[in-house]
Design a protein around this motif. Structure first.
Motif, short mmCIF file in Angstrom:
data_model
loop_
_atom_site.label_atom_id
_atom_site.label_comp_id
_atom_site.label_asym_id
_atom_site.label_seq_id
_atom_site.Cartn_x
_atom_site.Cartn_y
_atom_site.Cartn_z
N ASP A 416 0.82 -1.21 0.00
CA ASP A 416 0.00 0.00 0.00
C ASP A 416 0.85 1.26 0.00
O ASP A 416 0.53 2.24 -0.70
N ASP A 419 2.81 1.37 -3.33
CA ASP A 419 1.90 1.36 -4.48
C ASP A 419 2.48 0.47 -5.59
O ASP A 419 2.65 0.87 -6.73
N PRO A 465 -1.52 -3.66 -3.99
CA PRO A 465 -1.96 -2.44 -3.29
C PRO A 465 -3.47 -2.26 -3.33
O PRO A 465 -4.11 -2.51 -4.35
N ARG A 467 -6.33 0.37 -3.43
CA ARG A 467 -6.33 1.76 -3.90
C ARG A 467 -6.71 2.75 -2.81
O ARG A 467 -6.12 3.83 -2.69
N VAL A 470 -3.75 3.16 -0.54
CA VAL A 470 -2.69 3.90 -1.22
C VAL A 470 -2.91 5.40 -1.06
O VAL A 470 -1.98 6.17 -0.75
#
Length: 499
Positions: A416, A419, A465, A467, A470
């Motif tokens: 995360d 990314d 990851p 989103r 992130v």
């Protein structure tokens, strides 16, 4: 079945792997090494200890091996970078080796800048002058031990000395030469310009070879002591980070290694030397042919988590200690940690900065601090990835090794924050496996190191990851970066109060 041996000469131990043609690790032997630290900032080892412990380890391995020693076709080496081993005209060690983590050479780093110039040094070596590198150590010996320096005929790095004692042949390969500050990384040769400006005889630099080059055979004496045959082919090997990259499959553009040991390393493959990082990260020759790697360093990565555990949960296992971090939300309930326990390297080459917890309040419990430490270490590693990306690198796949790969929660945090897809390998042997792969490639088992990696290495789990996570971490990362700027001056003023 045929076999190769990978010898990883570290700082605390020499680790020896016996690997078969499928990449299976058949035996592992580890022999401890001791440090000599007589003064603050000094870190040395007796080179003979490397030889004795390696021969002992090889002997133990052969006693356990049920096959025919003739089937062990090759041996290669990985070794701690930047160390200085000074040799006399008979290739005898003149003194203890000065290691990579020795910090006595601040004045010599400035001497290099004054003589060569910061910009010119970067143009030639692709690296800044740091205390850990080899050239400052050589200058320190010249200033403080002139009688020893006068007897010096050659210098080598630790694994090169070990290999010499096993074969009788003296060389250095490109990936370790790149960490000396005496080597032209682009042209792959010793820099006569740097030697001339600093008054160093170019002849003190040893012959250079490729990492996969065959450099000799074991001497009859070593063969007898270890149980190996003197037909065992010996290959040059590589620097520990270069071999760690090979042993993790970092052999093509886009692939990056994150290794969370005591320190943390972010290492990314480079197919050319054309990128410009302004000295913000290291730029070295890879152990793979005609390739390079860039590298950022977090000085106290795994050490930060180990320190916190030792202070607050000494009697718990690592698994118990991190068991409930998944119950803590992103941002650790408003708590930030910067892992500057021993200063920092990338992007801040700062020996004075120290760690901080920011945002503590009465509602925080231990699991919040544990997650904050994990996030802070990962943010520091992300500083290097951030530099790479700002300079045009595409980083989409990250191989995670070391302590950071032992917790699936931490692996997801990495995916995360970075990314990027984060991969955990099914078998993690790092530099020792890289050395074994160089031997396998040198023996002709494979047409390329990539083909060898395809056979030897396998993915265990992949973390992708999230989103939403992130985006949250992007906001937190900007706050994390602010902590250094806000605490730098305070830490400089606190230096006088440190023991």
């Amino acid at each position: 079945m045929k076999y190769v041996i990978g010898v990883d000469l570290g700082t605390s131990a020499v680790k020896i792997l016996l690997v078969n043609q499928h990449g299976d690790v058949v035996y592992v032997v580890s022999k401890s090494l001791s440090l000599i630290q007589e003064k603050t900032g000094c870190s040395e080892q007796n080179p003979q200890d490397w030889v004795d412990q390696t021969i002992l380890g090889l002997s133990d391995l052969l006693k356990t091996f049920n096959g025919d020693p003739i089937d062990i076709e090759g041996i290669s080496f990985s070794g701690q970078m930047h160390g200085l081993v000074l040799l006399d005209e008979n290739n005898g060690a003149l003194r203890n080796a000065i290691l990579w983590n020795d910090t006595r050479t601040t004045a010599q780093c400035q001497e290099i800048y004054d003589a060569v110039g910061k910009e010119r040094l970067l143009e030639i070596t692709n690296n800044p002058a740091l205390e850990g590198f080899t050239l400052p150590k050589l200058l320190w010996i010249r200033e403080h031990e002139p009688k020893v320096y006068a007897k010096a005929d050659k210098f080598v790095l630790p694994k090169d000395y070990l290999r010499y004692k096993l074969t009788g042949e003296l060389q250095m390969e490109y990936s370790d030469a790149a960490g000396t500050l005496l080597f032209n990384v682009t042209e792959k040769k010793w820099s006569k310009e740097i030697c001339d400006v600093l008054g160093i005889d170019l002849a003190v630099c040893p012959p250079l070879v490729e990492s996969h080059a065959e450099v000799g055979n074991l001497t009859p004496e070593v063969a007898e002591k270890t149980g190996l045959t003197n037909t065992t082919r010996v290959f040059a090997g590589g620097a520990d980070n270069a071999c760690g990259a090979i042993g993790s499959g970092i052999l093509e553009d886009g692939k990056t290694l994150v290794s969370t040991g005591t320190s943390g390393v972010v290492l990314s493959y480079e197919s050319s030397n054309e990128k410009e990082f302004q000295g913000k990260v290291h730029y070295f020759n890879h152990g793979a042919p005609d390739a390079f790697y860039t590298m950022g360093v977090t000085l106290a990565a795994g050490y930060s988590l180990r320190w916190f555990k030792d202070v607050f949960a000494d009697n718990e296992s690592f698994e118990e200690f991190v068991a409930d971090v998944d119950t803590v939300p992103i941002g650790s309930n408003g708590l930030l940690f910067t892992p500057y326990l021993t200063g920092e390297r990338t992007p801040h080459a700062d020996a004075s900065i120290r760690a901080s917890f920011i945002g503590i309040d009465g509602s925080h419990v231990r699991r919040d601090f544990v997650r904050a430490v994990m996030e802070g270490i990962t943010f520091s590693l992300h500083e290097s990835i951030n530099i790479f990306r700002k300079n045009g690198k595409i980083i989409d796949t990250i191989i995670s090794t070391g302590g950071g790969a032992k917790s699936e929660d931490w692996l997801q945090i990495q995916a995360d924050i970075f990314d990027a897809k984060v991969v955990k390998l099914s078998s993690e042997q790092g530099p020792g496996m890289g050395a074994a792969m160089l031997a396998a490639y040198g023996c002709g088992w494979f047409d390329s190191l990539q083909e060898c990696a395809n056979e030897f290495l396998a993915e265990d789990k992949v973390f992708r990851p999230n989103r939403a996570n992130v985006e949250q971490y992007k906001k937190l990362f900007t706050l994390y970066q602010e902590v250094y700027r806000q605490t730098k001056e305070l830490n400089e003023k606190l230096v006088e109060y440190r023991k």
